[in-house]
Each structure stands twice: as structure tokens, then as C-alpha cells.
Design a protein around this motif. Structure first.
Motif, short mmCIF file in Angstrom:
data_model
loop_
_atom_site.label_atom_id
_atom_site.label_comp_id
_atom_site.label_asym_id
_atom_site.label_seq_id
_atom_site.Cartn_x
_atom_site.Cartn_y
_atom_site.Cartn_z
N ALA A 38 -22.05 -13.96 8.79
CA ALA A 38 -22.43 -15.37 8.71
C ALA A 38 -21.73 -16.17 9.81
O ALA A 38 -22.35 -17.01 10.48
N GLU A 39 -20.45 -15.90 10.02
CA GLU A 39 -19.71 -16.59 11.09
C GLU A 39 -20.33 -16.27 12.45
O GLU A 39 -20.50 -17.16 13.28
N ALA A 40 -20.69 -15.01 12.67
CA ALA A 40 -21.31 -14.62 13.94
C ALA A 40 -22.67 -15.30 14.09
O ALA A 40 -23.03 -15.73 15.20
N GLY A 41 -23.43 -15.40 13.00
CA GLY A 41 -24.72 -16.08 13.05
C GLY A 41 -24.58 -17.55 13.40
O GLY A 41 -25.36 -18.09 14.20
N ILE A 42 -23.57 -18.20 12.84
CA ILE A 42 -23.32 -19.61 13.16
C ILE A 42 -22.97 -19.76 14.63
O ILE A 42 -23.50 -20.63 15.32
N ARG A 43 -22.07 -18.88 15.12
CA ARG A 43 -21.70 -18.94 16.54
C ARG A 43 -22.92 -18.73 17.44
O ARG A 43 -23.08 -19.41 18.45
N LYS A 44 -23.79 -17.80 17.06
CA LYS A 44 -24.99 -17.52 17.84
C LYS A 44 -25.90 -18.76 17.89
O LYS A 44 -26.41 -19.12 18.95
N ILE A 52 -28.91 -25.85 13.14
CA ILE A 52 -28.06 -25.17 12.17
C ILE A 52 -28.39 -25.72 10.79
O ILE A 52 -28.24 -26.92 10.53
N ASN A 53 -28.87 -24.83 9.94
CA ASN A 53 -29.10 -25.13 8.53
C ASN A 53 -28.94 -23.83 7.77
O ASN A 53 -28.75 -22.77 8.37
N PHE A 54 -29.02 -23.89 6.46
CA PHE A 54 -28.77 -22.70 5.65
C PHE A 54 -29.77 -21.59 5.94
O PHE A 54 -29.39 -20.42 6.07
N ARG A 55 -31.03 -21.93 6.06
CA ARG A 55 -32.05 -20.89 6.31
C ARG A 55 -31.84 -20.24 7.68
O ARG A 55 -31.97 -19.02 7.82
N ALA A 56 -31.54 -21.04 8.69
CA ALA A 56 -31.34 -20.49 10.03
C ALA A 56 -30.13 -19.56 10.06
O ALA A 56 -30.18 -18.48 10.66
N VAL A 57 -29.05 -19.96 9.40
CA VAL A 57 -27.85 -19.12 9.37
C VAL A 57 -28.14 -17.83 8.59
O VAL A 57 -27.74 -16.74 9.01
N ALA A 58 -28.85 -17.94 7.47
CA ALA A 58 -29.18 -16.75 6.68
C ALA A 58 -30.01 -15.77 7.51
O ALA A 58 -29.76 -14.56 7.50
N ALA A 60 -30.19 -15.60 10.88
CA ALA A 60 -29.43 -15.12 12.04
C ALA A 60 -28.35 -14.11 11.65
O ALA A 60 -27.96 -13.29 12.47
N SER A 61 -27.89 -14.17 10.41
CA SER A 61 -26.76 -13.32 10.02
C SER A 61 -27.12 -12.26 8.98
O SER A 61 -26.26 -11.50 8.57
N ASP A 62 -28.38 -12.25 8.53
CA ASP A 62 -28.83 -11.27 7.55
C ASP A 62 -28.01 -11.32 6.26
O ASP A 62 -27.53 -10.31 5.77
N VAL A 63 -27.81 -12.55 5.77
CA VAL A 63 -27.19 -12.76 4.47
C VAL A 63 -28.13 -13.64 3.65
O VAL A 63 -29.02 -14.28 4.20
N ARG A 77 -18.90 -25.64 6.23
CA ARG A 77 -19.03 -25.54 7.70
C ARG A 77 -20.47 -25.78 8.13
O ARG A 77 -20.72 -26.51 9.09
N ILE A 78 -21.42 -25.17 7.43
CA ILE A 78 -22.83 -25.35 7.79
C ILE A 78 -23.23 -26.81 7.60
O ILE A 78 -23.90 -27.40 8.46
#
Length: 150
Positions: A38-44, A52-58, A60-63, A77-78
Motif C-alpha cells: 500500500a505504501e509503495a502504491g501511494i508512492r507510485k 490519490i483515493n482509496f480505489r486508486a491505492v487499492a 495500485a497496491s493490490d490490496v 494518509r490517503i
């Protein structure tokens, strides 16, 4: 036979306890890996200047969304990053000039202001809803841990 004090019998741990400990460790490792993804997805998303929103982070990070909502630090953070993006991407408000005294321009500008206010209200409600969803998930887990139906 007398044993010397430095000679102790090896402690025997029942196999079930070893399995339970191994499962707990595996669950902790899996959780930590998900946090790192999730942290890597946020950085990406930040690096690629994506929204940046919950769906985009999910994505990008496969969570899962549930994981993000339930993890307090990630959720905060999100939400913070999402709020910062909205502040930076808002176009400056333009007031109608004195020479544009027509009814159409006045009404159009009034409509823009109302729309912006509604958008802000909707965003605030979405944030509250996300927080409520996270709290519901946390409470359900708490109930399951206690063996109660949710």
C-alpha cells in the motif's frame, strides 16, 4: 544422576502451539507485506501525479478497500493526500467583472459557486462515510475475535 546448573533440558513445545505460533507469524508477515504494498502504491501514485483515493491505492497496491479503510494510519494518509490534491488542483475562482453585467453571466457564476459548494459537501460526506465504513469493519473484527456474531 545430578545435572549441572548449566545443563537444562530442552523446552518441549507441543506441536499445536508451534503451528499456532507459525500461523500467527505468517498472518503478521502477510499484514506487513500488504502495508508495504500500500505504501509503495501511494508512492507510485504520487510519483506519476495520479489522483490519490482509496480505489486508486487499492488498485495500485493490490490490496482490498477493506484493508485500507481498516488500517488507521493508511486511511489517514490517503485522506490527507487526497485533501491536499483537491486544494492544489482547484482552479482559482473568478468573479464576474463589472462590465459583464448580463443576467446570464451572473446566473452562470452563481451556478458555479453552488456546484462547487455541493461538490465540497459531497466530498466531506464521502470522507465521513469512509471513516464510518472503517469503524464498522473494526467493530466487526472485534466481535469476531470475541466469538460473537456480527
Amino acid at each position: 544422576m545430578n545435572k549441572r546448573p548449566d545443563e537444562t533440558a530442552p523446552e518441549t513445545v507441543p506441536p499445536a502451539d508451534r503451528r499456532i505460533a507459525a500461523l500467527r507469524q505468517a498472518a503478521q508477515d502477510k499484514h506487513q507485506q500488504a502495508v508495504q504494498r500500500a505504501e509503495a502504491g501511494i508512492r507510485k501514485l504520487i510519483k506519476e501525479d495520479e489522483e490519490i483515493n482509496f480505489r486508486a491505492v487499492a488498485r495500485a497496491s493490490d490490496v482490498s478497500l477493506d484493508f485500507l479503510y481498516a488500517h488507521v494510519e493508511l486511511r489517514k494518509r490517503i485522506e490527507t493526500l487526497r485533501g491536499q490534491q483537491r486544494v492544489h488542483t482547484r482552479p482559482p475562482r473568478q468573479e464576474p467583472s463589472a462590465d459583464d453585467g448580463t443576467v446570464i453571466h451572473t446566473l452562470t457564476e452563481s451556478l458555479r459557486r453552488e456546484r462547487a459548494a455541493h461538490r465540497e459537501q459531497a466530498q466531506e460526506l464521502e470522507q465521513r462515510l469512509a471513516a464510518a465504513h472503517g469503524e464498522i469493519l473494526r467493530l466487526r473484527r472485534h466481535l469476531r475475535e470475541r466469538g460473537l456474531p456480527d
